[in-house]
Design a protein around this motif. Structure first.
Motif, mmCIF file in Angstrom:
data_model
loop_
_atom_site.group_PDB
_atom_site.id
_atom_site.type_symbol
_atom_site.label_atom_id
_atom_site.label_comp_id
_atom_site.label_asym_id
_atom_site.label_seq_id
_atom_site.Cartn_x
_atom_site.Cartn_y
_atom_site.Cartn_z
ATOM 1 N N ALA A 45 0.831 -1.203 0.000
ATOM 2 C CA ALA A 45 0.000 0.000 0.000
ATOM 3 C C ALA A 45 0.869 1.258 0.000
ATOM 4 O O ALA A 45 0.608 2.203 -0.748
ATOM 5 N N TYR A 90 2.409 1.816 -3.378
ATOM 6 C CA TYR A 90 1.360 2.249 -4.302
ATOM 7 C C TYR A 90 1.028 3.730 -4.094
ATOM 8 O O TYR A 90 0.941 4.503 -5.048
ATOM 9 N N LEU A 91 0.853 4.128 -2.834
ATOM 10 C CA LEU A 91 0.438 5.496 -2.528
ATOM 11 C C LEU A 91 1.560 6.513 -2.755
ATOM 12 O O LEU A 91 1.305 7.608 -3.265
ATOM 13 N N THR A 92 2.786 6.156 -2.397
ATOM 14 C CA THR A 92 3.891 7.094 -2.622
ATOM 15 C C THR A 92 4.120 7.286 -4.125
ATOM 16 O O THR A 92 4.460 8.384 -4.561
ATOM 17 N N ARG A 95 1.895 7.566 -6.162
ATOM 18 C CA ARG A 95 0.818 8.461 -6.581
ATOM 19 C C ARG A 95 0.879 9.817 -5.882
ATOM 20 O O ARG A 95 -0.086 10.554 -5.853
ATOM 21 N N LEU A 114 1.592 10.656 -2.546
ATOM 22 C CA LEU A 114 1.403 10.845 -1.116
ATOM 23 C C LEU A 114 2.743 10.715 -0.402
ATOM 24 O O LEU A 114 3.637 10.008 -0.868
ATOM 25 N N GLU A 148 -1.242 14.330 1.535
ATOM 26 C CA GLU A 148 -1.447 14.579 0.114
ATOM 27 C C GLU A 148 -1.703 16.071 -0.026
ATOM 28 O O GLU A 148 -2.745 16.564 0.419
ATOM 29 N N ILE A 172 -4.852 6.164 6.534
ATOM 30 C CA ILE A 172 -5.131 5.029 5.651
ATOM 31 C C ILE A 172 -5.186 3.736 6.438
ATOM 32 O O ILE A 172 -4.238 3.375 7.145
ATOM 33 N N ASP A 191 -9.007 7.152 4.248
ATOM 34 C CA ASP A 191 -9.003 6.271 3.076
ATOM 35 C C ASP A 191 -8.854 4.826 3.517
ATOM 36 O O ASP A 191 -8.344 4.543 4.608
ATOM 37 N N VAL A 215 -7.264 1.190 1.852
ATOM 38 C CA VAL A 215 -6.599 0.458 0.775
ATOM 39 C C VAL A 215 -6.922 -1.008 1.010
ATOM 40 O O VAL A 215 -6.536 -1.587 2.026
ATOM 41 N N TRP A 264 -7.969 1.450 -3.958
ATOM 42 C CA TRP A 264 -7.756 2.609 -3.088
ATOM 43 C C TRP A 264 -9.063 3.383 -3.025
ATOM 44 O O TRP A 264 -9.508 3.949 -4.019
ATOM 45 N N ARG A 320 -10.699 6.477 -1.665
ATOM 46 C CA ARG A 320 -10.482 7.802 -1.073
ATOM 47 C C ARG A 320 -11.756 8.225 -0.341
ATOM 48 O O ARG A 320 -12.856 7.952 -0.807
#
Length: 114
Positions: free
Chosen positions: A10, A13-15, A17, A19, A39, A46, A93, A95, A105, A107
């Motif tokens: 997770a 994945y988020l970093t 994108r 975050l 963000e 999360i 959020d 995940v 994900w 949100r």
């Protein structure tokens, strides 16, 4: 630690994108927060969930009202301990990972309104 692999996935994945990690497994009165991220100017809490099968519902569905209340309580505890975080709007959020580690994900999966 149970769930560490899922949290790693997770986080990656988020970093990717955009975050930014603030804290991982943050302990606060009320419980533990899996990932505390940022963000832009938003504090993002999360919850990472995985279900090995969907017989009792999906991973996302496992974040029920009781779990949400614990996350909200822990977030309030974290903010009271670190007031700088309280200056940011907060988003919750989820995940969710399926059996093949595909990420969903969600949100603003829930909010802190009563």
């Amino acid at each position: 630690m149970k769930g560490a692999r899922e949290e790693d996935l997770a986080l990656e994945y988020l970093t990717a994108r955009g975050l930014e990690l603030i804290s991982r497994n943050a302990r606060a009165p009320g419980g533990e927060l899996d990932l505390v991220m940022r963000e832009k100017e938003c504090l993002v809490i999360i919850e990472v969930r995985k279900r090995s099968n969907s017989r009792f519902g999906s991973a996302a569905e496992s974040v029920d009202a009781r779990k949400q209340a614990r996350i909200i309580k822990a977030t309030r505890g974290l903010i009271s301990r670190e007031p700088r975080l309280g200056k940011m709007p907060v988003r919750f959020d989820v995940v969710a990972l399926d059996q093949k580690d595909q990420i969903d994900w969600i949100r603003a999966a829930f909010d802190a309104s009563e």
